[in-house]
Design a protein around this motif. Structure first.
Motif, PDB file in Angstrom:
ATOM      1  N   UNK A   1       4.135  -2.009  10.988  1.00 55.04           N
ATOM      2  CA  UNK A   1       2.745  -2.443  11.042  1.00 55.04           C
ATOM      3  C   UNK A   1       2.150  -2.533   9.647  1.00 55.04           C
ATOM      4  N   UNK A   2       1.283  -3.535   9.398  1.00 57.82           N
ATOM      5  CA  UNK A   2       0.429  -3.460   8.218  1.00 57.82           C
ATOM      6  C   UNK A   2      -0.447  -2.216   8.366  1.00 57.82           C
ATOM      7  N   UNK A   3      -0.766  -1.556   7.272  1.00 52.66           N
ATOM      8  CA  UNK A   3      -1.440  -0.266   7.363  1.00 52.66           C
ATOM      9  C   UNK A   3      -2.761  -0.339   8.133  1.00 52.66           C
ATOM     10  N   UNK A   4      -3.584  -1.339   7.881  1.00 56.33           N
ATOM     11  CA  UNK A   4      -4.878  -1.444   8.569  1.00 56.33           C
ATOM     12  C   UNK A   4      -4.686  -1.625  10.074  1.00 56.33           C
TER      13      UNK A   4
ATOM     14  N   UNK B   1      11.877  -2.025   1.021  1.00 55.16           N
ATOM     15  CA  UNK B   1      11.291  -0.818   1.602  1.00 55.16           C
ATOM     16  C   UNK B   1      12.429   0.072   2.075  1.00 55.16           C
ATOM     17  N   UNK B   2      12.186   1.369   2.012  1.00 48.75           N
ATOM     18  CA  UNK B   2      13.175   2.346   2.436  1.00 48.75           C
ATOM     19  C   UNK B   2      12.851   2.776   3.855  1.00 48.75           C
TER      20      UNK B   2
ATOM     21  N   UNK C   1       1.348  -1.839   1.895  1.00 40.69           N
ATOM     22  CA  UNK C   1       1.570  -0.620   2.679  1.00 40.69           C
ATOM     23  C   UNK C   1       1.896  -1.016   4.110  1.00 40.69           C
ATOM     24  N   UNK C   2       3.065  -0.612   4.538  1.00 40.94           N
ATOM     25  CA  UNK C   2       3.489  -0.813   5.923  1.00 40.94           C
ATOM     26  C   UNK C   2       3.766   0.546   6.544  1.00 40.94           C
ATOM     27  N   UNK C   3       3.713   0.597   7.859  1.00 41.53           N
ATOM     28  CA  UNK C   3       4.051   1.819   8.582  1.00 41.53           C
ATOM     29  C   UNK C   3       5.224   1.497   9.491  1.00 41.53           C
ATOM     30  N   UNK C   4       6.282   2.285   9.373  1.00 40.21           N
ATOM     31  CA  UNK C   4       7.479   2.132  10.197  1.00 40.21           C
ATOM     32  C   UNK C   4       7.457   3.214  11.266  1.00 40.21           C
ATOM     33  N   UNK C   5       7.703   2.805  12.507  1.00 40.63           N
ATOM     34  CA  UNK C   5       7.760   3.769  13.602  1.00 40.63           C
ATOM     35  C   UNK C   5       8.632   3.215  14.719  1.00 40.63           C
ATOM     36  N   UNK C   6       8.884   4.041  15.722  1.00 37.83           N
ATOM     37  CA  UNK C   6       9.716   3.612  16.848  1.00 37.83           C
ATOM     38  C   UNK C   6       8.967   2.641  17.740  1.00 37.83           C
TER      39      UNK C   6
ATOM     40  N   UNK D   1       4.787   5.868   6.197  1.00 40.92           N
ATOM     41  CA  UNK D   1       4.218   4.833   5.333  1.00 40.92           C
ATOM     42  C   UNK D   1       5.273   4.446   4.305  1.00 40.92           C
ATOM     43  N   UNK D   2       5.503   3.152   4.168  1.00 43.34           N
ATOM     44  CA  UNK D   2       6.475   2.650   3.190  1.00 43.34           C
ATOM     45  C   UNK D   2       5.791   1.590   2.321  1.00 43.34           C
TER      46      UNK D   2
END
Length: 148
Positions: A49-52, A93-94, A33-38, A84-85
């Motif tokens: 980011x790694x989710x944690x 990942x999309x 689980x990764x989180x994509x953001x600006x 979350x991707x």
């Protein structure tokens, strides 16, 4: 810890393959689980980011007082845009279309391991940034103490 620079191809659907060198780490440490953001400080760049790790960043950003415009802007760019991707069976990942468009990420991109997160740069923005040298007047006291 993520480190290194990798040229990445983004396919027509907006997917990128996680480099082989990071796949086990992303699967194990991030539970896929990764989180994509600006990136709120640099145009042409997204943060992954790694989710944690993301949860800690998110909580710190959300704790900023909302009466300041800069705080609200940071909350919007980081938390409001976070997606979350999870890698598919081919380790792709999309990336959200709106984020790709805003960062100018098209076919060619550069993925940088930056310790606790990745930075995904458009090829043009990365090239422009990497060609900039750090001027003497930009060196901070902390930088001056480094033994490079």
């Amino acid at each position: 810890m993520f480190q290194g620079e990798t040229a990445i191809t983004v396919d027509d659907k907006g997917r990128l393959a996680i480099p082989t060198a990071y796949r086990e780490q992303v699967a194990g440490e991030c539970a896929n689980r990764l989180v994509v953001t600006y990136n709120p400080f640099e145009s042409g760049c997204l943060w992954l980011f790694p989710y944690a790790e993301w949860e800690q960043v998110r909580d710190q950003v959300n704790a900023l007082p909302k009466v300041k415009t800069a705080h609200r802007d940071m909350q919007m760019k980081l938390v409001g845009a976070a997606a979350v991707v999870e890698p598919d069976g081919a380790a792709r990942i999309l990336l959200p279309a709106s984020q790709r468009s805003a960062a100018g990420i098209e076919k060619k991109a550069v993925l940088l391991g930056m310790g606790n997160k990745f930075e995904l740069w458009s090829e043009q923005a990365h090239l422009a940034k990497i060609r900039q040298s750090i001027g003497e007047d930009e060196i901070t006291n902390e930088m001056a103490d480094l033994r490079l």
